[in-house]
Design an enzyme around this catalytic site. Sequence first.
Site, PDB file in Angstrom:
ATOM      1  N   ASN A   4       0.824  -1.203   0.000  1.00  0.00           N
ATOM      2  CA  ASN A   4       0.000   0.000   0.000  1.00  0.00           C
ATOM      3  C   ASN A   4       0.852   1.244   0.000  1.00  0.00           C
ATOM      4  OD1 ASN A   4      -0.209   1.697   2.717  1.00  0.00           O
ATOM      5  ND2 ASN A   4       0.335  -0.400   3.226  1.00  0.00           N
ATOM      6  N   PHE A  47       6.635   4.279  14.091  1.00  0.00           N
ATOM      7  CA  PHE A  47       7.970   4.548  13.550  1.00  0.00           C
ATOM      8  C   PHE A  47       8.205   3.652  12.348  1.00  0.00           C
ATOM      9  CE2 PHE A  47       9.532   5.647  18.084  1.00  0.00           C
ATOM     10  CZ  PHE A  47       9.030   6.928  17.949  1.00  0.00           C
ATOM     11  N   CYS A  50       6.033   3.530   9.161  1.00  0.00           N
ATOM     12  CA  CYS A  50       5.489   3.735   7.831  1.00  0.00           C
ATOM     13  C   CYS A  50       6.607   4.023   6.833  1.00  0.00           C
ATOM     14  CB  CYS A  50       4.482   4.871   7.860  1.00  0.00           C
ATOM     15  SG  CYS A  50       3.576   4.996   6.328  1.00  0.00           S
ATOM     16  N   ASN A  60       5.801  -3.371  11.089  1.00  0.00           N
ATOM     17  CA  ASN A  60       5.091  -2.526  10.147  1.00  0.00           C
ATOM     18  C   ASN A  60       5.409  -3.060   8.749  1.00  0.00           C
ATOM     19  OD1 ASN A  60       3.772  -0.299   8.857  1.00  0.00           O
ATOM     20  ND2 ASN A  60       4.057   0.853  10.758  1.00  0.00           N
ATOM     21  N   CYS A  96       3.780 -38.335  -9.474  1.00  0.00           N
ATOM     22  CA  CYS A  96       3.969 -37.112 -10.249  1.00  0.00           C
ATOM     23  C   CYS A  96       5.442 -36.906 -10.590  1.00  0.00           C
ATOM     24  CB  CYS A  96       3.434 -35.910  -9.480  1.00  0.00           C
ATOM     25  SG  CYS A  96       4.409 -35.542  -8.021  1.00  0.00           S
ATOM     26  N   CYS A 137      15.029 -33.710  -6.178  1.00  0.00           N
ATOM     27  CA  CYS A 137      16.210 -34.286  -5.539  1.00  0.00           C
ATOM     28  C   CYS A 137      17.311 -34.518  -6.571  1.00  0.00           C
ATOM     29  CB  CYS A 137      15.834 -35.588  -4.841  1.00  0.00           C
ATOM     30  SG  CYS A 137      17.128 -36.193  -3.747  1.00  0.00           S
ATOM     31  N   CYS A 143      17.151 -33.642   4.069  1.00  0.00           N
ATOM     32  CA  CYS A 143      16.913 -32.199   3.921  1.00  0.00           C
ATOM     33  C   CYS A 143      15.429 -31.874   3.883  1.00  0.00           C
ATOM     34  CB  CYS A 143      17.584 -31.672   2.654  1.00  0.00           C
ATOM     35  SG  CYS A 143      16.790 -32.195   1.119  1.00  0.00           S
ATOM     36  N   CYS A 155       6.242 -32.502  -2.599  1.00  0.00           N
ATOM     37  CA  CYS A 155       5.198 -33.518  -2.836  1.00  0.00           C
ATOM     38  C   CYS A 155       3.822 -32.884  -2.693  1.00  0.00           C
ATOM     39  CB  CYS A 155       5.343 -34.677  -1.861  1.00  0.00           C
ATOM     40  SG  CYS A 155       4.037 -35.910  -2.087  1.00  0.00           S
TER      41      CYS A 155
END
Lengths: 446, 422
Positions: free
Chosen positions: B75, B135, B137, B202, B348, B355, B383, B390
């Site tokens: 924003n 403090f 923005c 923030n 899949c 890997c 790892c 998956c």
Amino acid sequence: MTRLAHADIQAGRLSSEQLAQNFADIAPPLDRQQALLAAQRCFYCYEAPCTVACPTGIDIPSFIKRISSDNLKGAATDILSANILGGACARVCPTEILCEGSCVRNKDDDKPVQIGALQRYATDWVYASGTQLFERAAATGRRVAVVGAGPAGLACAHALARHGHEIVIFEALERSGGLNEYGIAAYKVPGFVQAEIDWLLGIGGIRIEHGRELGRNLALVELQRDFDAVFLGLGLGAVNALGLPGEHLEGVRNAVDFIAELRQCADLSRMPVGRRVVVIGGGNTAIDAAIQSRRLGAEEVTMVYRRGPETMGATVVEQAFARDEGVRIVHWARPLAINGENGVVEEVQFAYTKPGPDGRPLDTREVFTLAADSVLKAIGQVLDPVEGPALKGGRIAVDAEFRTSLPKVWAGGDCVGGKVDLTVQSVEDGKRAAASIHSSLNVSAG
Amino acid sequence: MADISSNFIGVRSPNPFWLASAPPTDKAYNVIRAFEAGWGGVVWKTLGLDPPVVNVSSRYGAVRLGERRIAGLNNIELISDRPLQVNLDEIRRVKRDWPDRAMVVSLMVPCDELSWKTILPMVEDTGADAVELNFGCPHGMSERGMGSAVGQVPEYVGMVAAWVKQHSKLPCIVKLTPNITDIRHPARAAFKGGADAVSLINTINSITTVDLDLMAPTPTVDGKGTHGGYCGPAVRPIALNMVAEIARDAGMRGKPISGIGGIGNWRDAAEFMALGCGTVQVCTAAMHYGFRIVDDMIDGLKNWMDSKGYRRLDDFVGKAVPNVTDWQFLNMAYDIKARIDQDKCVQCGLCHIACEDTSHQAITKQKDGVRHFEVIDEECVGCNLCMHVCPVDGCITMERVDAGGYRNWTTHPNNPMRKAEA
Ligand SMILES: Cc1cc2nc3c(=O)[nH]c(=O)nc-3n(C[C@H](O)[C@H](O)[C@H](O)COP(=O)(O)OP(=O)(O)OC[C@H]3O[C@@H](n4cnc5c(N)ncnc54)[C@H](O)[C@@H]3O)c2cc1C
Ligand SMILES: Cc1cc2nc3c(=O)[nH]c(=O)nc-3n(C[C@H](O)[C@H](O)[C@H](O)COP(=O)(O)O)c2cc1C
Ligand code: SF4
Ligand code: SF4
Ligand code: SF4
């Protein structure tokens, strides 16, 4: 004579509006949002099973990923470089037994990624805009004759034209497209077939001569003499006969002829259809003839098949669709005779069958008759005999590279019929034959 | 049922869910609707001195992730663009009508003592429960020497906090900007200056997307854009880390923290609280779905606390802090291996290719010539990349295979700076 009283075959059973609705696009295109949602379901599998199941080997995860990033040109190129009739295939492929049938999402989520619909989404803009995705190589001076402007012939011609060869397609009929134009159910491809072909021919270097039929006003020896190579994409021009009494009666015809007439009929309110239709056979042709009869307004449509649902050529999805359309499917019954009066069909007599010891159907003693105004025969198309190439199992014999027994002559598509008689398989055959033809032409690169 | 009422630096609220200072808390109308919906408190949209700021139109950019329309929101709004007195009157009225809810007022005025001295009594007079110093923005205000321009200089943070404590009796929360290298510095300065609590984070400096037709960043205001503040689900991990850094800091352990950043449900809230936050604040999720999301936050938190036997917030606030440690103290004797549930596997191939291409070549793609995915234990380093790629829930799990024991990097033979083993 009280002909009409028996054979009630008429046009205009439904209003034009109703007909327009019945023959409109059966699977309307996805919009961008629907496509993005559908694309998101794809896991982007590695060595994807869907790609393995596609006869033309389209890299499906790759094109779907490109759809996700709004890279439609990349997606379309993925598709069309593997399958030049990717637009037609997106509409006509029985995906449930091909790519979508192998999609891994059937396992975790009970329904596949909508690969066909996404393929259509990725390619539709190509035909609409006329964008050429492929470039033609410099002219080689080599000439190739292609007989038949069906999917196999068109795919072969396009691939060879890309290589810079000059192609002449000889087509017996008035319009190009083969069964895409004359056979596929009307609501699968409304307004599409010729647009796709126009786009395909945009590559350049392909000329089509219509009204040229091999064996009638065209001879294979001449083609062998005048061209550097010949490709036969003849399809299956003849239809199996029932060999029954009464087959000649008025009101009895081949389902493919009925469909071809329907496909070429500019105003469906003029397309005649029987009130009570009996379709004999269990394949795609039978299903399509039955459904389209219903959609033209036939009151009663019965499909009769001599074996059980598992061995029907029509997929489970198509069978269900036919039932939804109000088609009655009778399994395990075989026609014995077609009866009529004054030369006009009145009824078909059937024997119930049962599986014999080898699985083949055997007649039981039980018989029944179905009243019929129209009988559509769909028990299989066969090769219209061609002089020259050796045959095998009723089709043109070819080797792994689609070479026939004759020098300089290749063949592919339904007329060789290696695996399945489907549009997508014919495209693959044409593509592979083109690769073989190209390498035989021995054009040095550059 | 668990009691989720909260007492945060003396500010009481029926639940720890506050709306962060932002458009949802811009005026009485919104805040009343929020209280009706069940929010425990609000931090009123930041007030400044008159004349009010002016906002532009087109203020938001969003990062989409698949079906999720707002994975991150950016924003370029400024602080309240309404006259100060209008805000103060509304704050007074709402606090009077909703005495049990937390009413915190966010402030941002120029970095001089007089400005703070001027505004604080006005706020105190409304009956508000506390102030929050904005403090953080990162746009628009920082160019005027406020917001993150202050928040990025720890000395200023401490100085302003001290002024506030000097000129007001109200509890003081300092809202920290994440646009800084080490969040602990401004946090320490805030507490040193006398702040009662810090709140964070923030928004993060960001450009959400670039419009490739306009060749301009989004949100685009008549052909131009500017960096904005990033928030929403995407910033949560960054916020969690910053909260943890403060919570586990030796000098700040146990100090009150109000957690902010990408919170959208009770679970997100509970995670912040486990890392030491006494309350949490929400902005983007409310802006995405409306105030009703607090329903699930309230009973979801209670149901979870009941299932764990936590009776009050204090029973679990900060409970994860001791388990946040430095890398060098992680147990190197711990060993896990990936396990593929073949019944769940849809084949899949994603684990294999992840890997194979990018990790340790520890997953096969074939067995006896057919497609099949299986872990090669000798190659698997545990790892758990495959577990994350998956697509099927619970299909790849990690199994512990070590024999126990503890060894860390500080004494590891490969560590040139190792300490002698004790
Ligand atoms: C009713 C019906 C519905 C079908 N529905 C589907 C479907 O939904 N999905 C699907 O994938 N497949 C479907 N098929 C199958 C599919 O249409 C064919 O597999 C495909 O069209 C075969 O392509 P082809 O190029 O080999 O032959 P064809 O499409 O048959 O084309 C052959 C061409 O060669 C021409 N030709 C033939 N003989 C000569 C000659 N002697 N001289 C010159 N030209 C000649 C023909 O006129 C024709 O244009 C259907 C088939 C039928 C009959
Ligand atoms: C449109 C908008 C305006 C904001 N205005 C302010 C503000 O005036 N004062 C402030 O302290 N924070 C402001 N913020 C920051 C939020 O209070 C909050 O810290 C940040 O959005 C992270 O929380 P979230 O991920 O729940 O949105 C604003 C955020 C947004 C989206
Ligand atoms: S199998 Fe299904 S999920 Fe996997 S790549 Fe193909 S379409 Fe995507
Ligand atoms: S959200 Fe409301 S104010 Fe904002 S642009 Fe849309 S309609 Fe306008
Ligand atoms: S990622 Fe999961 S589902 Fe896919 S192959 Fe590996 S284990 Fe099977």
